[in-house]
Design an enzyme around this catalytic site. Structure first.
Site, PDB file in Angstrom:
ATOM      1  N   GLY A  12     -48.897  34.738  34.083  1.00 52.83           N
ATOM      2  CA  GLY A  12     -48.133  34.853  32.847  1.00 52.83           C
ATOM      3  C   GLY A  12     -48.454  36.075  32.014  1.00 52.83           C
ATOM      4  N   ASN A  14     -46.813  38.862  32.024  1.00 52.84           N
ATOM      5  CA  ASN A  14     -45.525  39.313  31.472  1.00 52.84           C
ATOM      6  C   ASN A  14     -45.065  38.383  30.364  1.00 52.84           C
ATOM      7  OD1 ASN A  14     -44.199  41.711  32.885  1.00 52.84           O
ATOM      8  ND2 ASN A  14     -45.051  40.551  34.600  1.00 52.84           N
ATOM      9  N   ARG A  59     -38.078  17.976  42.552  1.00 51.87           N
ATOM     10  CA  ARG A  59     -37.061  16.950  42.298  1.00 51.87           C
ATOM     11  C   ARG A  59     -36.416  17.132  40.914  1.00 51.87           C
ATOM     12  NH1 ARG A  59     -39.021  10.948  42.806  1.00 51.87           N
ATOM     13  NH2 ARG A  59     -40.536  11.996  41.537  1.00 51.87           N
ATOM     14  N   LEU A  84     -41.568  31.740  41.118  1.00 49.41           N
ATOM     15  CA  LEU A  84     -41.550  31.947  42.568  1.00 49.41           C
ATOM     16  C   LEU A  84     -40.626  31.022  43.351  1.00 49.41           C
ATOM     17  CD1 LEU A  84     -45.314  32.818  43.109  1.00 49.41           C
ATOM     18  CD2 LEU A  84     -43.400  34.312  42.517  1.00 49.41           C
ATOM     19  N   ASN A 101     -34.339  38.287  35.988  1.00 50.11           N
ATOM     20  CA  ASN A 101     -35.597  38.218  36.730  1.00 50.11           C
ATOM     21  C   ASN A 101     -36.224  39.607  36.765  1.00 50.11           C
ATOM     22  OD1 ASN A 101     -37.590  37.184  38.639  1.00 50.11           O
ATOM     23  ND2 ASN A 101     -36.474  38.316  40.222  1.00 50.11           N
ATOM     24  N   HIS A 103     -38.559  41.931  39.267  1.00 50.50           N
ATOM     25  CA  HIS A 103     -39.068  42.012  40.634  1.00 50.50           C
ATOM     26  C   HIS A 103     -40.002  43.215  40.738  1.00 50.50           C
ATOM     27  CE1 HIS A 103     -39.069  41.093  44.884  1.00 50.50           C
ATOM     28  NE2 HIS A 103     -39.061  42.395  45.094  1.00 50.50           N
ATOM     29  N   ASP A 144     -33.046  37.880  44.685  1.00 52.43           N
ATOM     30  CA  ASP A 144     -33.151  39.314  44.370  1.00 52.43           C
ATOM     31  C   ASP A 144     -31.864  40.109  44.594  1.00 52.43           C
ATOM     32  OD1 ASP A 144     -35.868  38.815  43.838  1.00 52.43           O
ATOM     33  OD2 ASP A 144     -36.390  39.139  45.937  1.00 52.43           O
ATOM     34  N   GLU A 173     -44.287  46.910  34.154  1.00 54.06           N
ATOM     35  CA  GLU A 173     -43.605  45.690  33.703  1.00 54.06           C
ATOM     36  C   GLU A 173     -43.894  45.428  32.231  1.00 54.06           C
ATOM     37  OE1 GLU A 173     -43.194  43.092  37.752  1.00 54.06           O
ATOM     38  OE2 GLU A 173     -45.009  42.756  36.618  1.00 54.06           O
TER      39      GLU A 173
HETATM   40  C1  GAR Z   1     -44.990  40.086  38.422  1.00 55.52           C
HETATM   41  O1  GAR Z   1     -45.458  41.277  38.990  1.00 55.52           O
HETATM   42  C2  GAR Z   1     -43.539  39.844  38.818  1.00 55.52           C
HETATM   43  O2  GAR Z   1     -42.809  41.022  39.001  1.00 55.52           O
HETATM   44  C3  GAR Z   1     -43.707  39.121  40.126  1.00 55.52           C
HETATM   45  O3  GAR Z   1     -44.789  38.250  39.904  1.00 55.52           O
HETATM   46  C4  GAR Z   1     -45.699  38.884  39.019  1.00 55.52           C
HETATM   47  C5  GAR Z   1     -46.092  37.873  37.962  1.00 55.52           C
HETATM   48  O4  GAR Z   1     -47.140  38.364  37.170  1.00 55.52           O
HETATM   49  N1  GAR Z   1     -42.507  38.421  40.476  1.00 55.52           N
HETATM   50  C6  GAR Z   1     -42.093  38.291  41.735  1.00 55.52           C
HETATM   51  O5  GAR Z   1     -42.720  38.707  42.694  1.00 55.52           O
HETATM   52  C7  GAR Z   1     -40.771  37.554  41.889  1.00 55.52           C
HETATM   53  N2  GAR Z   1     -40.191  37.823  43.172  1.00 55.52           N
HETATM   54  P1  GAR Z   1     -47.546  37.676  35.802  1.00 55.52           P
HETATM   55  O6  GAR Z   1     -47.650  36.184  36.074  1.00 55.52           O
HETATM   56  O7  GAR Z   1     -48.880  38.264  35.460  1.00 55.52           O
HETATM   57  O8  GAR Z   1     -46.475  37.998  34.799  1.00 55.52           O
END
Ligand code: GAR
Length: 188
Positions: A12, A14, A59, A84, A101, A103, A144, A173
């Site tokens: 988390g 981001n 569910r 995910l 989203n 990526h 994606d 990010e």
């Molecule tokens: C981030 O780098 C995000 O881009 C990636 O998971 C990470 C989560 O980091 N997302 C994916 O790979 C989705 N396909 P965080 O939990 O520290 O924000």
């Protein structure tokens, strides 16, 4: 004040940047954090910043509980930040152009099922890419593949392990995701 909800499965980092950004902005506010992982570190943020948390399983996603909880909030934007699981079509159709989203690569490369987190960075390194980056995009029913909103590239020629790439990508990010969200909600 626009309402933002976040879906996350892990750390988390981001989510926290987004929460902190909107603590200083009058345009929007993070009002809910949804997680499929009851042990996810992201849930600590809900206590720290006093935000509603909703934890759910497969569910709950299928039988409409998650959509029901979203509907109670009526968010202006649904942000997947390290979420995910595949996002259900029923929620996407109920909130058209309101699910986005992030990526950790330059789509359309390194996307699709199984391409998340460190798997992406390992593949990028194995292919000896000179650059990688981030893609912020709308979510559709395929992994994606929704329309791009924002991309930013970064040089990774100095990276020798996937963890170094992950760190550079996370920095990108954190720098750009909150601002892109602010621009989006401003235009709604
Ligand atoms: C981030 O780098 C995000 O881009 C990636 O998971 C990470 C989560 O980091 N997302 C994916 O790979 C989705 N396909 P965080 O939990 O520290 O924000």
């Amino acid at each position: 004040m626009k309402k933002i909800v976040i879906f996350a499965s892990g750390t988390g980092s981001n989510a926290e940047k987004i929460i902190l950004h909107f603590k200083k902005s009058s345009l929007g506010n993070v009002v809910g954090i949804f997680s499929n992982n009851p042990h996810a570190k992201v849930l600590e943020l809900t206590k720290l910043y006093d935000i509603q948390s909703i934890v759910f399983d497969k569910r709950d996603m299928v039988d409409g509980y998650v959509l029901q909880e979203i509907n109670k909030i009526q968010p202006d934007l649904i942000v997947l930040a390290g979420f995910l699981w595949k996002f259900p079509a029923s929620i996407i159709t109920s909130y058209p152009n309101k699910v986005i989203n992030i990526h950790p690569a330059l789509l359309p490369n390194y996307g699709g099922k199984g391409m998340y987190g460190m798997h992406v960075h390992k593949a990028v390194l194995e292919n000896k890419e000179k650059e990688t980056g981030i893609t912020i995009h709308y979510v559709n029913e395929n992994y994606d593949e929704g329309a791009f909103i924002f991309q930013k590239a970064i040089n990774i020629e100095d990276c020798t392990v996937p963890e170094e790439i992950a760190e550079k990508v996370h920095q990108l990010e954190h720098e750009f995701f909150p601002d892109v969200i602010e621009t989006l909600i401003t235009n709604y």
